[in-house]
Design a protein around this motif. Structure first.
Motif, short mmCIF file in Angstrom:
data_model
loop_
_atom_site.label_atom_id
_atom_site.label_comp_id
_atom_site.label_asym_id
_atom_site.label_seq_id
_atom_site.Cartn_x
_atom_site.Cartn_y
_atom_site.Cartn_z
N LYS A 1 -96.43 -50.22 -6.77
CA LYS A 1 -96.48 -51.08 -5.59
C LYS A 1 -95.05 -51.45 -5.21
O LYS A 1 -94.20 -51.69 -6.07
CB LYS A 1 -97.27 -52.37 -5.87
CG LYS A 1 -98.73 -52.14 -6.18
CD LYS A 1 -99.50 -51.72 -4.94
CE LYS A 1 -100.98 -51.59 -5.26
NZ LYS A 1 -101.71 -50.91 -4.19
N THR A 2 -94.80 -51.55 -3.91
CA THR A 2 -93.50 -51.99 -3.45
C THR A 2 -93.44 -53.51 -3.54
O THR A 2 -94.48 -54.18 -3.61
CB THR A 2 -93.25 -51.57 -1.99
OG1 THR A 2 -94.17 -52.26 -1.15
CG2 THR A 2 -93.39 -50.06 -1.81
N GLU A 3 -92.24 -54.05 -3.52
CA GLU A 3 -92.10 -55.50 -3.62
C GLU A 3 -92.74 -56.23 -2.44
O GLU A 3 -93.07 -57.40 -2.54
CB GLU A 3 -90.62 -55.90 -3.76
CG GLU A 3 -89.78 -55.60 -2.54
CD GLU A 3 -88.32 -55.94 -2.74
OE1 GLU A 3 -87.89 -56.99 -2.25
OE2 GLU A 3 -87.61 -55.14 -3.39
N ASP A 4 -92.96 -55.51 -1.33
CA ASP A 4 -93.64 -56.13 -0.19
C ASP A 4 -95.13 -55.79 -0.16
O ASP A 4 -95.80 -55.96 0.85
CB ASP A 4 -92.95 -55.78 1.14
CG ASP A 4 -92.81 -54.28 1.37
OD1 ASP A 4 -93.33 -53.48 0.56
OD2 ASP A 4 -92.18 -53.90 2.37
N GLY A 5 -95.65 -55.29 -1.30
CA GLY A 5 -97.10 -55.12 -1.48
C GLY A 5 -97.71 -53.81 -1.03
O GLY A 5 -98.92 -53.63 -1.10
N ARG A 6 -96.89 -52.85 -0.61
CA ARG A 6 -97.44 -51.57 -0.17
C ARG A 6 -97.70 -50.62 -1.34
O ARG A 6 -97.12 -50.77 -2.41
CB ARG A 6 -96.48 -50.90 0.82
CG ARG A 6 -96.41 -51.60 2.16
CD ARG A 6 -95.49 -50.89 3.11
NE ARG A 6 -94.09 -51.15 2.79
CZ ARG A 6 -93.07 -50.41 3.21
NH1 ARG A 6 -93.28 -49.35 3.96
NH2 ARG A 6 -91.83 -50.73 2.88
N ASP A 7 -98.56 -49.65 -1.09
CA ASP A 7 -98.85 -48.60 -2.07
C ASP A 7 -97.73 -47.57 -1.99
O ASP A 7 -97.60 -46.87 -0.98
CB ASP A 7 -100.21 -47.97 -1.76
CG ASP A 7 -100.56 -46.82 -2.70
OD1 ASP A 7 -99.81 -46.57 -3.67
OD2 ASP A 7 -101.59 -46.17 -2.46
N PHE A 8 -96.93 -47.48 -3.05
CA PHE A 8 -95.79 -46.55 -3.02
C PHE A 8 -96.25 -45.10 -2.92
O PHE A 8 -95.57 -44.27 -2.34
CB PHE A 8 -94.91 -46.75 -4.26
CG PHE A 8 -93.68 -45.89 -4.27
CD1 PHE A 8 -92.76 -45.93 -3.23
CD2 PHE A 8 -93.43 -45.04 -5.34
CE1 PHE A 8 -91.63 -45.12 -3.23
CE2 PHE A 8 -92.29 -44.24 -5.36
CZ PHE A 8 -91.40 -44.28 -4.31
N LEU A 9 -97.43 -44.79 -3.46
CA LEU A 9 -97.94 -43.41 -3.40
C LEU A 9 -98.21 -42.98 -1.95
O LEU A 9 -98.21 -41.78 -1.66
CB LEU A 9 -99.19 -43.26 -4.24
CG LEU A 9 -98.96 -43.40 -5.75
CD1 LEU A 9 -100.29 -43.38 -6.50
CD2 LEU A 9 -98.05 -42.30 -6.29
N ALA A 10 -98.44 -43.93 -1.08
CA ALA A 10 -98.62 -43.60 0.34
C ALA A 10 -97.27 -43.25 0.98
O ALA A 10 -97.22 -42.53 1.98
CB ALA A 10 -99.27 -44.76 1.08
N ILE A 11 -96.19 -43.75 0.40
CA ILE A 11 -94.84 -43.47 0.89
C ILE A 11 -94.31 -42.19 0.25
O ILE A 11 -93.77 -41.32 0.93
CB ILE A 11 -93.90 -44.65 0.58
CG1 ILE A 11 -94.41 -45.91 1.30
CG2 ILE A 11 -92.46 -44.34 0.95
CD1 ILE A 11 -93.82 -47.20 0.78
N ASN A 12 -94.48 -42.08 -1.05
CA ASN A 12 -94.04 -40.91 -1.81
C ASN A 12 -95.16 -40.50 -2.77
O ASN A 12 -95.29 -41.09 -3.85
CB ASN A 12 -92.75 -41.23 -2.59
CG ASN A 12 -92.32 -40.06 -3.47
OD1 ASN A 12 -92.78 -38.94 -3.30
ND2 ASN A 12 -91.44 -40.34 -4.41
N PRO A 13 -95.95 -39.50 -2.41
CA PRO A 13 -97.06 -39.08 -3.26
C PRO A 13 -96.65 -38.62 -4.66
O PRO A 13 -97.47 -38.60 -5.57
CB PRO A 13 -97.69 -37.92 -2.47
CG PRO A 13 -97.28 -38.14 -1.05
CD PRO A 13 -95.92 -38.78 -1.13
N LYS A 14 -95.36 -38.28 -4.85
CA LYS A 14 -94.88 -37.91 -6.19
C LYS A 14 -94.92 -39.11 -7.13
O LYS A 14 -95.00 -38.96 -8.34
CB LYS A 14 -93.46 -37.35 -6.12
CG LYS A 14 -93.36 -36.03 -5.37
CD LYS A 14 -91.90 -35.62 -5.21
CE LYS A 14 -91.78 -34.35 -4.40
NZ LYS A 14 -90.36 -34.00 -4.12
#
Length: 198
Positions: A35-48
């Protein structure tokens, strides 16, 4: 531009490079739950699922340390010689550290059996010897000018203590020189890695 990072991880190489070239950027940290510090799903940003990841001003997301470092150098016109063999030596050193050293640290970041750690130490000792020979008495790894290879070298040397492998003297001195650079000090401070910040 946004650099997705984890404090003290290899993404600090990109962080240092961005500061060194004066490229405006925002830092967003990632936690172990992706999770990013602002609550987003990091896998949606970088699937790796791993860092670093760099979101460009155009909205593209780049991954892989060597690619991001090269991108920063190309966009800024700095940290990579424009021609001659020095450019290729910098890229060669970057690829060598990425493949031969970074991967060899895995047993020391996870719970690997001791025989695998022994093999990794042997590989690291050889790799450090090669880097030491390449640096020789120069100020930085490739020449007396800082390159993207040095940004990555800083992280490689910063975490070397986990392996228990002794660094050659010129790499120890090189690490201290790098640590004294304003860009490195700022990156360490911003990531909460300076003594008194953690």
């Amino acid at each position: 531009m946004i650099l997705f990072y984890y404090p003290g991880a290899c993404s600090i190489a990109n962080h240092i490079a961005l500061i060194e070239v004066g490229m405006p950027h925002k830092l967003i940290s990632i936690n172990h739950e992706k999770k990013t510090e602002d609550g987003r799903d990091f896998l949606a940003i970088n699937p790796k699922g791993y860092i670093p990841a760099l979101e460009t001003d155009e909205g593209a997301v780049l991954t892989e340390n060597a690619v991001i470092l090269h991108y920063i150098a190309e966009k800024s016109g700095r940290l990579l010689p424009q021609g001659g063999i020095s450019k290729w030596r910098a890229l060669e050193a970057l690829a060598f550290m990425n493949s031969e050293i970074h991967g060899s640290y895995a047993p020391f970041f996870r719970n690997f059996p001791e025989p695998e750690k022994v093999r990794a130490r042997e590989k690291l000792a050889k790799a450090f010897s090669i880097l030491s020979d390449q640096m020789g008495s120069k100020t930085f790894l490739i020449s007396d000018e800082l390159t993207i290879a040095d940004c990555y070298l800083f992280w490689v040397l910063m975490v070397s203590g986990r392996s228990g492998v002794d660094l050659p003297e010129n790499l120890k001195s090189g690490y201290e020189r790098l640590r004294g650079l304003p860009s490195v000090s700022r990156a360490l401070s911003e990531e909460g890695l300076l003594r008194g910040n953690s």
